[in-house]
Design a protein around this motif. Structure first.
Motif, PDB file in Angstrom:
ATOM      1  N   GLY A  39       0.790  -1.221   0.000  1.00  9.91           N
ATOM      2  CA  GLY A  39       0.000   0.000   0.000  1.00  9.91           C
ATOM      3  C   GLY A  39       0.825   1.276   0.000  1.00  9.91           C
ATOM      4  N   ASP A  40       2.170   1.138  -0.012  1.00 13.87           N
ATOM      5  CA  ASP A  40       3.006   2.335  -0.027  1.00 13.87           C
ATOM      6  C   ASP A  40       2.874   3.114  -1.330  1.00 13.87           C
ATOM      7  OD1 ASP A  40       3.939   2.093   2.486  1.00 13.87           O
ATOM      8  OD2 ASP A  40       5.940   1.351   1.963  1.00 13.87           O
ATOM      9  N   GLY A  41       2.499   2.410  -2.405  1.00 16.84           N
ATOM     10  CA  GLY A  41       2.255   3.108  -3.665  1.00 16.84           C
ATOM     11  C   GLY A  41       3.260   2.764  -4.748  1.00 16.84           C
ATOM     12  N   LYS A  42       3.259   3.568  -5.818  1.00 20.87           N
ATOM     13  CA  LYS A  42       4.126   3.310  -6.982  1.00 20.87           C
ATOM     14  C   LYS A  42       4.635   4.620  -7.550  1.00 20.87           C
ATOM     15  CE  LYS A  42       3.358  -1.177  -8.786  1.00 20.87           C
ATOM     16  NZ  LYS A  42       2.028  -1.682  -8.405  1.00 20.87           N
ATOM     17  N   ILE A  43       5.748   4.507  -8.285  1.00 17.48           N
ATOM     18  CA  ILE A  43       6.271   5.672  -8.996  1.00 17.48           C
ATOM     19  C   ILE A  43       6.390   5.286 -10.479  1.00 17.48           C
ATOM     20  CG2 ILE A  43       8.198   7.285  -9.236  1.00 17.48           C
ATOM     21  CD1 ILE A  43       8.957   6.600  -6.340  1.00 17.48           C
ATOM     22  N   PHE A  44       5.814   6.120 -11.338  1.00 20.06           N
ATOM     23  CA  PHE A  44       5.948   5.889 -12.778  1.00 20.06           C
ATOM     24  C   PHE A  44       6.768   7.031 -13.364  1.00 20.06           C
ATOM     25  CE2 PHE A  44       1.612   4.636 -11.461  1.00 20.06           C
ATOM     26  CZ  PHE A  44       1.766   3.255 -11.559  1.00 20.06           C
ATOM     27  N   VAL A  45       7.664   6.690 -14.298  1.00 21.04           N
ATOM     28  CA  VAL A  45       8.465   7.727 -14.949  1.00 21.04           C
ATOM     29  C   VAL A  45       8.248   7.604 -16.449  1.00 21.04           C
ATOM     30  CG1 VAL A  45      10.761   8.679 -15.282  1.00 21.04           C
ATOM     31  CG2 VAL A  45      10.175   7.563 -13.118  1.00 21.04           C
ATOM     32  N   ILE A  46       7.829   8.697 -17.084  1.00 21.99           N
ATOM     33  CA  ILE A  46       7.622   8.646 -18.533  1.00 21.99           C
ATOM     34  C   ILE A  46       8.316   9.830 -19.214  1.00 21.99           C
ATOM     35  CG2 ILE A  46       5.479   7.318 -18.597  1.00 21.99           C
ATOM     36  CD1 ILE A  46       3.886   9.762 -18.429  1.00 21.99           C
ATOM     37  N   ASP A  47       8.684   9.615 -20.477  1.00 26.08           N
ATOM     38  CA  ASP A  47       9.323  10.688 -21.241  1.00 26.08           C
ATOM     39  C   ASP A  47       8.353  11.837 -21.449  1.00 26.08           C
ATOM     40  OD1 ASP A  47      11.846   9.625 -21.584  1.00 26.08           O
ATOM     41  OD2 ASP A  47      11.173   8.328 -23.237  1.00 26.08           O
ATOM     42  N   LEU A  48       8.891  13.023 -21.367  1.00 28.14           N
ATOM     43  CA  LEU A  48       8.058  14.211 -21.528  1.00 28.14           C
ATOM     44  C   LEU A  48       8.506  14.933 -22.796  1.00 28.14           C
ATOM     45  CD1 LEU A  48       5.862  15.878 -20.139  1.00 28.14           C
ATOM     46  CD2 LEU A  48       7.669  17.073 -18.894  1.00 28.14           C
ATOM     47  N   GLN A  49       7.556  15.087 -23.734  1.00 30.46           N
ATOM     48  CA  GLN A  49       7.933  15.668 -25.028  1.00 30.46           C
ATOM     49  C   GLN A  49       8.141  17.161 -24.969  1.00 30.46           C
ATOM     50  OE1 GLN A  49       5.073  14.607 -28.003  1.00 30.46           O
ATOM     51  NE2 GLN A  49       6.424  12.979 -28.744  1.00 30.46           N
ATOM     52  N   GLU A  50       7.305  17.844 -24.248  1.00 28.59           N
ATOM     53  CA  GLU A  50       7.370  19.307 -24.290  1.00 28.59           C
ATOM     54  C   GLU A  50       6.849  19.879 -22.985  1.00 28.59           C
ATOM     55  OE1 GLU A  50       8.804  21.852 -25.062  1.00 28.59           O
ATOM     56  OE2 GLU A  50       8.250  22.205 -27.162  1.00 28.59           O
ATOM     57  N   CYS A  51       7.289  21.068 -22.663  1.00 29.11           N
ATOM     58  CA  CYS A  51       6.823  21.761 -21.469  1.00 29.11           C
ATOM     59  C   CYS A  51       6.758  23.246 -21.795  1.00 29.11           C
ATOM     60  CB  CYS A  51       7.787  21.489 -20.318  1.00 29.11           C
ATOM     61  SG  CYS A  51       7.442  22.487 -18.867  1.00 29.11           S
ATOM     62  N   ILE A  52       5.641  23.872 -21.530  1.00 28.98           N
ATOM     63  CA  ILE A  52       5.476  25.298 -21.867  1.00 28.98           C
ATOM     64  C   ILE A  52       5.018  26.058 -20.639  1.00 28.98           C
ATOM     65  CG2 ILE A  52       4.189  26.955 -23.304  1.00 28.98           C
ATOM     66  CD1 ILE A  52       3.847  23.715 -24.712  1.00 28.98           C
ATOM     67  N   ARG A  53       5.725  27.112 -20.294  1.00 24.26           N
ATOM     68  CA  ARG A  53       5.278  27.955 -19.182  1.00 24.26           C
ATOM     69  C   ARG A  53       4.309  28.987 -19.752  1.00 24.26           C
ATOM     70  NH1 ARG A  53       7.930  28.868 -14.371  1.00 24.26           N
ATOM     71  NH2 ARG A  53      10.000  28.413 -15.194  1.00 24.26           N
ATOM     72  N   ILE A  54       3.093  28.966 -19.291  1.00 26.05           N
ATOM     73  CA  ILE A  54       2.057  29.789 -19.916  1.00 26.05           C
ATOM     74  C   ILE A  54       2.339  31.282 -19.762  1.00 26.05           C
ATOM     75  CG2 ILE A  54      -0.420  30.369 -19.868  1.00 26.05           C
ATOM     76  CD1 ILE A  54      -0.963  27.452 -19.151  1.00 26.05           C
ATOM     77  N   SER A  55       2.841  31.703 -18.594  1.00 31.86           N
ATOM     78  CA  SER A  55       2.997  33.138 -18.342  1.00 31.86           C
ATOM     79  C   SER A  55       4.033  33.795 -19.262  1.00 31.86           C
ATOM     80  CB  SER A  55       3.378  33.378 -16.883  1.00 31.86           C
ATOM     81  OG  SER A  55       4.650  32.805 -16.626  1.00 31.86           O
ATOM     82  N   SER A  56       5.083  33.032 -19.617  1.00 36.61           N
ATOM     83  CA  SER A  56       6.152  33.661 -20.396  1.00 36.61           C
ATOM     84  C   SER A  56       6.286  33.101 -21.805  1.00 36.61           C
ATOM     85  CB  SER A  56       7.489  33.483 -19.673  1.00 36.61           C
ATOM     86  OG  SER A  56       7.773  32.088 -19.574  1.00 36.61           O
ATOM     87  N   GLY A  57       5.689  31.935 -22.032  1.00 30.34           N
ATOM     88  CA  GLY A  57       5.827  31.294 -23.330  1.00 30.34           C
ATOM     89  C   GLY A  57       7.116  30.494 -23.472  1.00 30.34           C
ATOM     90  N   GLU A  58       7.966  30.463 -22.408  1.00 31.62           N
ATOM     91  CA  GLU A  58       9.194  29.660 -22.471  1.00 31.62           C
ATOM     92  C   GLU A  58       8.847  28.213 -22.766  1.00 31.62           C
ATOM     93  OE1 GLU A  58      12.127  30.698 -19.000  1.00 31.62           O
ATOM     94  OE2 GLU A  58      10.088  31.307 -18.455  1.00 31.62           O
ATOM     95  N   ARG A  59       9.793  27.515 -23.405  1.00 29.02           N
ATOM     96  CA  ARG A  59       9.584  26.115 -23.731  1.00 29.02           C
ATOM     97  C   ARG A  59      10.755  25.264 -23.267  1.00 29.02           C
ATOM     98  NH1 ARG A  59       6.077  24.356 -28.165  1.00 29.02           N
ATOM     99  NH2 ARG A  59       4.474  25.967 -28.408  1.00 29.02           N
ATOM    100  N   GLY A  60      10.493  23.935 -23.113  1.00 33.14           N
ATOM    101  CA  GLY A  60      11.545  22.973 -22.839  1.00 33.14           C
ATOM    102  C   GLY A  60      12.114  23.088 -21.434  1.00 33.14           C
ATOM    103  N   GLY A  61      13.371  22.690 -21.277  1.00 39.82           N
ATOM    104  CA  GLY A  61      14.019  22.570 -19.968  1.00 39.82           C
ATOM    105  C   GLY A  61      13.947  23.812 -19.107  1.00 39.82           C
ATOM    106  N   THR A  62      14.006  24.980 -19.699  1.00 46.45           N
ATOM    107  CA  THR A  62      13.980  26.207 -18.891  1.00 46.45           C
ATOM    108  C   THR A  62      12.586  26.473 -18.311  1.00 46.45           C
ATOM    109  OG1 THR A  62      13.563  27.468 -20.896  1.00 46.45           O
ATOM    110  CG2 THR A  62      15.851  27.386 -20.111  1.00 46.45           C
ATOM    111  N   ALA A  63      11.583  25.904 -18.949  1.00 44.04           N
ATOM    112  CA  ALA A  63      10.213  26.127 -18.466  1.00 44.04           C
ATOM    113  C   ALA A  63       9.866  25.238 -17.277  1.00 44.04           C
ATOM    114  CB  ALA A  63       9.222  25.894 -19.598  1.00 44.04           C
ATOM    115  N   ILE A  64      10.670  24.187 -17.063  1.00 42.90           N
ATOM    116  CA  ILE A  64      10.310  23.211 -16.044  1.00 42.90           C
ATOM    117  C   ILE A  64      10.504  23.717 -14.616  1.00 42.90           C
ATOM    118  CG2 ILE A  64      11.241  21.127 -14.952  1.00 42.90           C
ATOM    119  CD1 ILE A  64      10.855  19.637 -17.409  1.00 42.90           C
ATOM    120  N   GLY A  65      11.677  24.277 -14.312  1.00 36.83           N
ATOM    121  CA  GLY A  65      12.010  24.534 -12.903  1.00 36.83           C
ATOM    122  C   GLY A  65      11.555  25.889 -12.403  1.00 36.83           C
TER     123      GLY A  65
END
Lengths: 408, 113
Positions: free
Chosen positions: B87-113
């Motif tokens: 019952g402790d649970g599970k962790i799934f890891v999947i590839d992420l194609q794209e990430c967009i920060r809505i406020s600035s429009g930044e894309r990719g790795g810089t938009a993540i953190g």
């Protein structure tokens, strides 16, 4: 006219209204699935409205009006003709006739509402409306007449029902069983779990029922007197004993003391002490409550599963069984010093026989009439909602509303 | 970029959050979810009737991270959520194609953190 008595009966009247809305409404409302909670609240609310008018227009006259051979009242008091602010010569002689009539109206209201527990989650609203009016007129009003009218034929036989064990609980409980059987099980019953959606509502509603029940039982003294206080004590201890008994039995039988069990046991105790609270000692009340808690548990947790009918919220298991037992218990535990009547334990076997007959008559009458009324309404309107509507839920399909929003 | 989906015990959320913040993973989406694992749900009792197969309350975390944060995040979740029992649970890891920060429009790795 006595102002103390009047003040108490007016207050008790409001307390008994509180039992139906919001008490019973939330007690039942919490027990159904979230897609049906509004249908329960709506049915309770509408019963209050419909029966209030039925009672004033002709129901009160049928139940308490001048008797036709002890069987039914005539229509002399239709529209409250002759019922006024002056006391009645026969009922609650120290309070306004209006006060007695209003107090009794609340009993006429809660009785059909109790049956909602049996047909919850699957009855068509239109059919429900028609059925409730017919049931009140052809089951409740005659039974109230037989037991409580001064010329009622069961009263004449010496039948004792202090606050409505027979008239309210056995009548609605047996009718509930008949309805549950005729209507059939909810889709998926026995195949997938049907869980209560909000137990805190149920506990809240149950607690309000307990609170309002002081009006129901102590109010039935129709006076601010010692008998009212005695009924209050009996009501309190019987309820406490019943709740604890259910909790302990369930703990032993199933491994957990549940709050739903405790509150259900409490209602079973309230039901059982209803006919008895004006005739028994506090210690007898504890015994009656404890036995009621155990019996209702047996009926709901053991017997219902074996027989296989779907009394959704256990209207029969709690009100039917509790009411039958309480009515019989009067014939066993009644004691001269606590209301002037004597039961089996104190040397009067006759009373037990009368109480047994009272139960049988009420059961047979309520069951037969409910069967007939069901068949009539089912033929004309159709009692049960269509399968698709039942699956979607009554809130959306009968009321076009949803109780809870998920997204603002 | 990876998307980490973690299903954990609700009462472990605070501990997991603390461990994630300790390795500088601060952004997450948390939702209440229901589910069952090898224990096949829980049994509830209503008026003496046992209802088996009840779904269990869990909390789900959705965390998007750059590659260098993947292993530290997994370690942190394990550390915060593990009791060692069912019952402790599970962790799934999947590839992420794209990430967009809505406020600035930044894309990719810089938009993540």
């Amino acid at each position: 006219m006595n102002s103390g008595d009047t003040a108490w009966v007016l207050t008790a009247t409001a307390l008994v209204l509180l039992m139906t809305i919001p008490g019973l409404a939330f007690f039942y409302g919490g027990l159904v699935r979230r897609k049906n909670v509004l249908s329960i609240l709506m049915q309770c609310f509408v019963i209050v409205c419909v029966i209030s008018l039925q009672w004033v227009l002709f129901g009160y006259s049928l139940a308490f009006g001048p008797s036709f051979h002890g069987i039914i009242g005539n229509l002399d008091w239709m529209g409250l003709a002759g019922v006024g602010a002056a006391p009645s010569a026969d009922y609650g002689t120290t309070i306004p006739h209006y006060a007695f009539m209003s107090f009794q109206a609340m009993f006429a209201i809660i009785t059909p509402a109790l049956m909602i527990g049996a047909f919850a989650e699957r009855m068509k609203f239109s059919a429900f409306l028609v059925f409730i009016i017919l049931w009140s007129t052809f089951v409740y009003d005659p039974l109230a007449h037989w037991v409580w009218n001064k010329d009622g034929w069961l009263l004449a036989m010496g039948a004792l029902d202090f606050a409505g064990g027979i008239v309210v609980h056995v009548s609605s409980g047996i009718s509930a069983l008949v309805l549950a059987i005729l209507l059939g099980k909810r889709i998926g019953y026995n195949h997938k779990p049907i869980r209560p959606h909000n137990l805190p509502f149920t506990v809240l509603g149950g607690a309000l029922l307990w609170f309002g029940w002081f009006g129901f039982n102590a109010g039935s003294s129709l006076a601010a007197d010692g008998l009212a206080a005695q009924a209050m004590v009996a009501t309190q201890v019987a309820t406490a004993a019943a709740a604890l008994t259910w909790m302990l039995v369930e703990w032993w039988h199933n491994g957990s003391p549940t709050v739903l069990g405790a509150v259900t046991g409490a209602i079973g105790g309230l039901v059982a002490i209803t006919p008895a609270c004006g005739f028994v000692s506090p210690i007898s009340a504890i015994v009656i409550g404890a036995m009621a808690g155990g019996l209702c548990y047996l009926a709901v947790a053991v017997i219902k599963g074996k027989l296989g009918y779907d009394d959704s919220l256990d209207a029969f298991g709690v009100h039917g069984i509790g009411g039958i037992f309480g009515t019989i218990a009067v014939g066993i535990f009644a004691q001269e010093a606590f209301g002037g009547k004597t039961g089996l334990l104190f040397g009067n076997f006759q009373q037990l026989l009368v109480q047994g007959l009272l139960v049988l008559v009420a059961m047979a009458f309520a069951a037969a009439m409910t069967f007939i009324l069901y068949k009539i309404v089912d033929a004309i309107i159709g009692m049960r909602v269509e399968e698709e509507n039942e699956l979607v839920g009554l809130d959306l399909t009968q009321q076009s509303e949803a109780a809870y929003t998920v997204i603002e | 970029m990876k998307l980490i989906i973690a299903i954990i015990q609700p009462h472990k959320l605070e501990a997991v959050k603390r461990e994630l913040e300790a390795v500088d993973v601060n952004l997450m989406t948390v939702t209440n979810v229901l589910g069952q694992g090898r224990q096949k749900g829980i049994t509830e009792i209503y008026r003496g009737a046992k209802e088996a197969g009840g779904l269990i309350n869990k909390v789900r975390l959705d965390i998007a991270v750059n590659e260098s944060f993947v292993e530290p995040a997994i370690t942190a979740i394990n550390k915060g959520a593990r009791t060692g029992s069912l019952g402790d649970g599970k962790i799934f890891v999947i590839d992420l194609q794209e990430c967009i920060r809505i406020s600035s429009g930044e894309r990719g790795g810089t938009a993540i953190g």
